[in-house]
Structure formats: C-alpha cells, structure tokens
Design an enzyme around this catalytic site. Structure first.
Site, short mmCIF file in Angstrom:
data_model
loop_
_atom_site.label_atom_id
_atom_site.label_comp_id
_atom_site.label_asym_id
_atom_site.label_seq_id
_atom_site.Cartn_x
_atom_site.Cartn_y
_atom_site.Cartn_z
N LYS A 60 12.09 -7.75 15.32
CA LYS A 60 13.40 -7.72 14.63
C LYS A 60 13.41 -6.67 13.53
O LYS A 60 14.38 -5.95 13.35
CB LYS A 60 13.68 -9.09 14.00
CG LYS A 60 14.13 -10.14 14.98
CD LYS A 60 14.50 -11.37 14.19
CE LYS A 60 14.79 -12.55 15.05
NZ LYS A 60 14.79 -13.82 14.29
N TYR A 95 4.49 -4.45 18.38
CA TYR A 95 4.48 -3.33 17.42
C TYR A 95 4.71 -2.01 18.16
O TYR A 95 5.68 -1.30 17.89
CB TYR A 95 3.14 -3.32 16.68
CG TYR A 95 3.05 -2.32 15.56
CD1 TYR A 95 3.81 -2.46 14.41
CD2 TYR A 95 2.18 -1.24 15.65
CE1 TYR A 95 3.72 -1.54 13.38
CE2 TYR A 95 2.08 -0.32 14.61
CZ TYR A 95 2.85 -0.47 13.48
OH TYR A 95 2.75 0.44 12.45
N THR A 118 5.03 -10.12 4.08
CA THR A 118 3.56 -10.04 4.10
C THR A 118 3.00 -9.52 2.78
O THR A 118 1.80 -9.51 2.60
CB THR A 118 3.03 -9.08 5.20
OG1 THR A 118 3.57 -7.78 4.96
CG2 THR A 118 3.41 -9.55 6.58
N PHE A 170 0.75 -1.24 0.00
CA PHE A 170 0.00 0.00 0.00
C PHE A 170 0.80 1.32 0.00
O PHE A 170 1.04 1.91 -1.06
CB PHE A 170 -0.94 -0.11 1.19
CG PHE A 170 -1.80 1.05 1.44
CD1 PHE A 170 -2.46 1.67 0.39
CD2 PHE A 170 -1.98 1.53 2.72
CE1 PHE A 170 -3.28 2.73 0.64
CE2 PHE A 170 -2.80 2.58 2.97
CZ PHE A 170 -3.45 3.19 1.93
N TYR A 178 20.80 8.45 17.44
CA TYR A 178 21.72 8.58 16.30
C TYR A 178 21.91 10.06 15.97
O TYR A 178 23.00 10.50 15.60
CB TYR A 178 21.21 7.81 15.07
CG TYR A 178 21.76 6.41 14.99
CD1 TYR A 178 21.25 5.39 15.80
CD2 TYR A 178 22.81 6.09 14.14
CE1 TYR A 178 21.76 4.10 15.74
CE2 TYR A 178 23.33 4.80 14.07
CZ TYR A 178 22.80 3.82 14.87
OH TYR A 178 23.32 2.55 14.82
N ASP A 220 12.62 -5.08 0.08
CA ASP A 220 11.50 -5.78 0.70
C ASP A 220 11.82 -7.27 0.73
O ASP A 220 12.41 -7.79 -0.22
CB ASP A 220 10.24 -5.53 -0.15
CG ASP A 220 8.97 -5.97 0.55
OD1 ASP A 220 9.04 -6.87 1.40
OD2 ASP A 220 7.92 -5.41 0.24
N ASP A 236 16.09 -8.53 3.24
CA ASP A 236 15.50 -8.42 4.57
C ASP A 236 16.32 -7.39 5.35
O ASP A 236 17.53 -7.57 5.54
CB ASP A 236 15.59 -9.80 5.24
CG ASP A 236 14.90 -9.81 6.59
OD1 ASP A 236 14.76 -8.73 7.20
OD2 ASP A 236 14.50 -10.90 7.02
#
Ligand code: UDP
Length: 311
Positions: A90, A144, A36, A12, A158, A32, A57
C-alpha cells in the site's frame, strides 16, 4: 530557499537528507506515520524553525505547496517488509500515486527512491539500469521488489501522460550513523553482534556478495539527481562498484572491533535472497558527475562509533 517535502519512516536516510537540505537553508516538511520508526532521530531537527514534522500516512492524500518532493517512504529491511507485506505494498503503490498527484498539481519536482531489489536475483553482473531483471512475483520479497517496480512504471507514466517532473534513483545497500539497530540488516546485525560478543550470523556462505554505500555518498547522489538541470529522468543506479562477500564484511567488522570475542557462524539463506549484487554506475558518473568517495572501512569506523552508544 526551496520548500521541500520528504516522505519517510523516521529513521536513517531520511534524517541525513533532512539535515543536508536544512543546512542549505531550505524549508523542510517531513511526513511519516512512524510505522517502523520513531522520532528519536529528529529531536535535534525539531529545534530548527524551518523544519516541520507531520504525522501522516501517505496512503492518504496530502496537499502542500512545495517545490520538491523526495518520496522515500517504504519499509526497506527484508525483515520489516516481510512482516508487513500488505502495508508495504500500500505504501509503495498508494503512496506513490498520492505524491505524484501532489507533484503534478503543484508542479513540483519529485524524486522516487527506488531500489536494487528491482533487479531481483540478477543473472547478469554487474547490473546496468537497462537490465530487465529476474524477480519472483509470488515469494516473500515480492511485496517490496514488485511494487517498487510498479512505482517506477507509475512515475514514467505520470511523466508521459501529465509531464510530471519526475526523477528515479535506484538505491542499494546503504549504511552509516542513525541506522536502526533493530533493522536486521547485515551491517547493523554484524556490528551489534560484534559489540555484544554474540555470534556473527552469516546466512549462506562466502560466495554471497553485496556492495555497500556510505550514507554521505548516497545523499550526494540523491541531491545531484534532484538538482540536475539537463532533465535526465531515467532510473539511475546510485551505488558503489566495490563488492564484498558477507564473510569479508564479517572479518572487517571484527578487525575494526578488536576487543570483540564473537565467532562467525553460518545459518540458512532466507528465501529468494539475491546471491550477488554490484552496480554498473557509469550512468550516474556520466549524467550527474557523481561518484562514491567513502571506502567501506572508513564508513564502518564511523558507523561502529554510532552503534557503540546502544551498548
Ligand atoms: N545477511 C547475513 N546475516 C545477517 C543479515 C543479513 O548474512 O545477519 C545477509 C542477507 O542474507 C543478504 C545480505 O546479508 O544476503 C544483505 O542483507 P540485508 O538484509 O542487509 O540487505 P538486502 O540486500 O538483502 O536487502
């Protein structure tokens, strides 16, 4: 022309952002792992010579000389992230570190797509960026919420330690064409249920609210944040202030699909589901000169048109 890296699970928001950046003559690289998503939304983009897709990944390091990084990667649907909580953690944590390392090394600007979930089940309303949240750290949503919060801490550290050029936006319930019909979010569920003449499932009751944002408004806010030159880096809500109950949403979907014979039914509320959400978006208006333009009904008409092709 800039060289821009986007990390995302191929669906999306990512597909709209890519299109916008390519239309502005930038070179875009997308990472990507298709955990999912799938590649169906990028077949058109792949015809563009300025677009590159790399199966990667982001929990693993990545290197490319780029000018900007949009870090969007992470499953965002409660159903998806609760099914894969460790992978979600992760991606949020290691993914953020890997992308921040890259941004620091190549001196790129990096934008973190954070979320309204950092506010948890808010006990003040509407929620300004300064609100310090009500998040449960051990329940199913925590994989999440908590790690999106940790990512914001990482971004700020950072910046403080390495002067990395960071930006953070908090995204809320966004909808529009190219949503995954199997995403199990409320808008995709209600529209698909209405188009299939199935029961419309409202969890809990009429009190529950969300504010919904059309994808074009989000992309405008996201790009405005990346491009702002006054070095405003603090987290900013990119969100509409219009709040709807799930019952109002269900009734609106049924009004816009008049041929539907669906009925509204009520089911139990999932654990830890926030009862109320509405942004205080004054900061975005003041700092980015941004404001949402698309009213829910207008956006839903375009979204329904897109979902019809799955029926
Ligand atoms: N919801 C619902 N019916 C559905 C799917 C979701 O009533 O079929 C509710 C859900 O419990 C939540 C709201 O709609 O209160 C928004 O859910 P969604 O998963 O879209 O996003 P969230 O804001 O929870 O991340």
């Amino acid at each position: 022309m800039k060289k821009i890296l986007i990390t995302w699970w191929a669906w999306f928001i990512w597909s709209h952002l890519c299109k916008r950046l390519l239309d502005e003559w930038n070179e875009v690289i997308c990472l990507d792992n298709l955990f999912t998503g799938n590649k169906s939304n990028i077949y058109e983009l792949e015809k563009n010579p300025k677009f590159t897709f790399i199966l990667h990944d982001i929990t693993q390091p990545f290197w490319a000389q780029v000018d900007e990084i949009y870090n969007l990667a992470c499953p965002a649907s409660p159903v998806h992230y609760q099914k894969n909580p460790v992978e979600t953690i992760k991606t949020s944590l290691l993914g953020a570190i890997n992308m921040l390392e890259l941004a620091t090394k190549v001196k790129a600007k990096i934008l973190q797509s954070s979320t309204s979930e950092v506010y948890g089940d808010p006990n003040i309303h509407p929620q300004p960026e300064s609100y310090r949240w009500n998040v449960n750290i051990i329940w199913p949503r925590s994989c999440y919420d908590e790690w999106k919060r940790a990512s914001e801490t990482l971004f700020m550290d950072y910046y403080r330690e390495f002067e990395t050029k960071i930006k953070i936006i908090r995204i809320f319930n966004t909808y529009g064409p190219n949503m995954n019909p199997e995403d199990w979010r409320v808008i995709s569920n209600f529209i698909m249920q209405a188009l299939r003449n199935q029961n419309i499932t409202i969890y809990w009751d009429w009190l529950q609210t969300r504010s919904f944002q059309y994808i074009d408004d989000l992309i405008n806010g996201m790009v405005a944040m990346m491009e702002n030159t006054n070095w405003f880096i603090w987290p900013v809500n990119i969100w509409t202030e219009f709040e709807f109950s799930m019952k109002e949403l269900a009734e609106l979907v049924l009004k816009l699909i008049p041929e539907s014979t669906s009925k509204i039914i009520y089911e139990d509320l999932p654990i830890d589901d926030p009862k109320q959400r509405r942004a205080d978006n004054r900061l975005a208006k003041e700092k980015l000169w941004w404001e949402p333009k698309i009213w829910l009904e207008e956006g839903l008409v375009k979204t329904i048109e897109y979902f019809r092709k799955f029926i």
